[in-house]
Write a protein that holds these residues in place. Structure first.
Motif, short mmCIF file in Angstrom:
data_model
loop_
_atom_site.label_atom_id
_atom_site.label_comp_id
_atom_site.label_asym_id
_atom_site.label_seq_id
_atom_site.Cartn_x
_atom_site.Cartn_y
_atom_site.Cartn_z
N PHE A 279 4.54 -11.39 8.97
CA PHE A 279 3.50 -10.61 8.30
C PHE A 279 2.44 -10.17 9.31
N PRO A 280 1.70 -9.12 9.00
CA PRO A 280 0.56 -8.73 9.86
C PRO A 280 -0.43 -9.87 10.01
N ASP A 355 -4.45 -6.98 10.80
CA ASP A 355 -3.74 -5.95 11.55
C ASP A 355 -2.93 -5.05 10.62
N GLU A 356 -2.63 -3.87 11.11
CA GLU A 356 -1.64 -3.01 10.48
C GLU A 356 -0.25 -3.58 10.74
N TYR A 367 10.24 -9.24 17.53
CA TYR A 367 10.11 -9.19 16.08
C TYR A 367 8.98 -8.21 15.73
N ILE A 368 9.06 -7.61 14.56
CA ILE A 368 8.10 -6.59 14.16
C ILE A 368 7.43 -7.04 12.86
N THR A 369 6.10 -7.02 12.83
CA THR A 369 5.39 -7.40 11.61
C THR A 369 5.60 -6.35 10.53
N SER A 370 5.67 -6.81 9.28
CA SER A 370 5.94 -5.90 8.17
C SER A 370 5.34 -6.43 6.89
N THR A 371 5.20 -5.55 5.92
CA THR A 371 4.77 -5.93 4.58
C THR A 371 5.34 -4.94 3.58
N SER A 372 5.70 -5.43 2.41
CA SER A 372 6.16 -4.56 1.33
C SER A 372 5.13 -4.47 0.21
#
Length: 453
Positions: A279-280, A355-356, A367-372
């Motif tokens: 997560f961000p 963070d965005e 790894y890439i931070t993400s959110t849905s």
């Protein structure tokens, strides 16, 4: 021996054991298994380079998510009247239970869920952090070489825990990575460790009841009870009350992975990848600083995101509790202290920013931070048995404030206390300890650790 079996019975000790036998017989020694290797010569530096590959491990087909099914029809059928309702399989044995039918236990992963979950405690091995301090001036902790030995012994415990999980996972288990920790002083180290052990411990509590492998679950329980003792000891090193809650919280795997990943700078080539979400990052601007006499007066006195470990050099000498000997203001290492000024309290305004998504994180920045989630609306406080929300007041782009709730788990037990978790959500779904992972689709950013007391 097959990697699919954890041969605990052949791993009796780390030194030869002389058995007590009659003199007519010859004493013999047991064969011992090696521990996982943890070299202490690795550098502790950030990763620099081009990550390949990127993103979390994923299957060829991904469904839309886990639906909320409500209460199972059989969940409330047992009468709980104190009587026996089924034939007993043997004398003094009540019917029921899981893994109680005489099968030989096999200590391995039995599902993707098991394997991916067990990868996290295998990576949460703070041996490198603790071993690096074995030669530090222990008088800064107030107990001379006794403290150094205790910290070193806890590092040895972590080697044992990593060995156990590695043997369960098998040949493709994650190998030793390079860690990059944020502390530069002993007190920052002492503050970082109870926070590190907090999400390591709570991360296991969150998934352990859901493991398909009940055999692996019992071994993990036996290790995490030791981790809980370590967390308490580090709080005492910091001059905090050792266990200020009635219950310890469990959190989802993605929460633990989000907090751990920033401290792993690189891993060996072809390292096993994880499927969990990053997560961000979430920052707490006025995170209470336990190194202050008035811990709640802190502002921008942390190093790094997520864990929000304290910056001891930001505290003026006349505001520091580290060297104070006065009752109610000292945070000198001790079994316990009562502090005149609390670190936090119900009604305190907490300032946060985040963070965005889309930023690199974790080993090799791969790894890439993400959110849905949708728009940020609430702050969730995950602590003890409670999942509580407070309104989020936006004060700008990706920043805002909220008021710390004043709730109790049971009468006399302030729910929000100790080292606990906050995150930003787009709504306030009703959840409880057994299904807290259902919150993940609603998480905008976080979690972060909040040092409430």
């Amino acid at each position: 021996m097959s990697w699919n079996r954890f041969l605990a019975l052949s791993y009796l000790s780390s030194v030869p054991v002389i058995l007590a036998v009659p003199q007519a017989k010859v004493a013999r020694s047991t064969t011992v298994a090696p521990a996982v290797s943890h070299p202490t010569s690795l550098t502790h530096t950030p990763f620099s380079g081009t990550p390949t590959p990127t993103g979390a491990l994923h299957a060829s087909s991904i469904d839309t998510g886990v639906p909320s099914l409500g209460i199972s029809p059989t969940a409330t059928t047992y009468p709980s009247d104190g009587q026996l309702h089924d034939p007993q399989p043997g004398p003094y044995i009540p019917a029921g239970g899981v893994g109680t039918s005489g099968e030989t236990p096999v200590y391995n992963a039995k599902s993707d869920f098991d394997y991916e979950s067990l990868n996290i405690p295998n990576l949460i091995c703070s041996t490198m952090a603790w071993s690096a301090f074995r030669y530090w001036n222990s008088q800064l902790l107030g107990s001379q070489l006794r403290v150094v030995f205790l910290i070193e012994f806890m590092a040895d415990q972590e080697v044992g825990h990593a060995t156990m999980v590695t043997n369960i996972l098998g040949a493709e288990a994650p190998r030793m990575c390079t860690y990059n920790y944020p502390y530069t002083t002993v007190h920052e180290f002492v503050d970082f460790c109870p926070k590190f052990t907090r999400f390591g411990e709570s991360g296991v509590y969150g998934f352990q009841p859901h493991l398909n492998s009940r055999e692996a679950a019992i071994l993990l329980l036996q290790s995490i009870t030791t981790e809980a003792r370590q967390q308490m000891i580090f709080r005492q090193f910091e001059g905090l009350f050792p266990m200020p809650v009635w219950f310890e919280v469990g959190v989802p795997q993605s929460w633990a992975w989000t907090l751990l990943a920033p401290y792993i700078s690189s891993c060996p080539e072809n390292q096993t990848r994880l499927a969990w979400q990053n997560f961000p990052a979430l920052y707490i601007k006025n995170q209470p600083n336990p190194a202050r006499i008035n811990g709640s007066a802190a502002l921008n006195e942390t190093v790094g995101e997520g864990v929000n470990s304290l910056n001891s050099t930001a505290v003026p000498s006349d505001a520091s509790c580290v060297n104070s000997t006065a009752l109610g203001t000292s945070c000198y290492p001790a079994i316990t202290h009562n502090r005149t000024l609390p670190l936090s309290w119900p009604g305190r305004e907490v300032f946060i920013h985040w963070d965005e998504p889309g930023r690199p994180a974790g080993p090799n920045n791969s790894y890439i931070t993400s959110t849905s989630a949708g728009d940020p609306k609430s702050v969730v406080w995950a602590t003890q048995l409670n999942v509580t929300y407070s309104p989020l007041e936006m004060t700008g782009d990706n920043c805002g404030s909220t008021i710390k709730p004043g709730i109790q788990t049971y009468a006399g037990d302030p729910a929000i206390n100790g080292t606990m978790f906050v995150a930003i959500t787009d709504s306030d779904p009703y959840l409880s300890p057994f299904n807290l992972s259902m919150i993940n689709p609603h998480v905008v950013a976080g979690p972060a650790l909040y040092q409430s007391g």
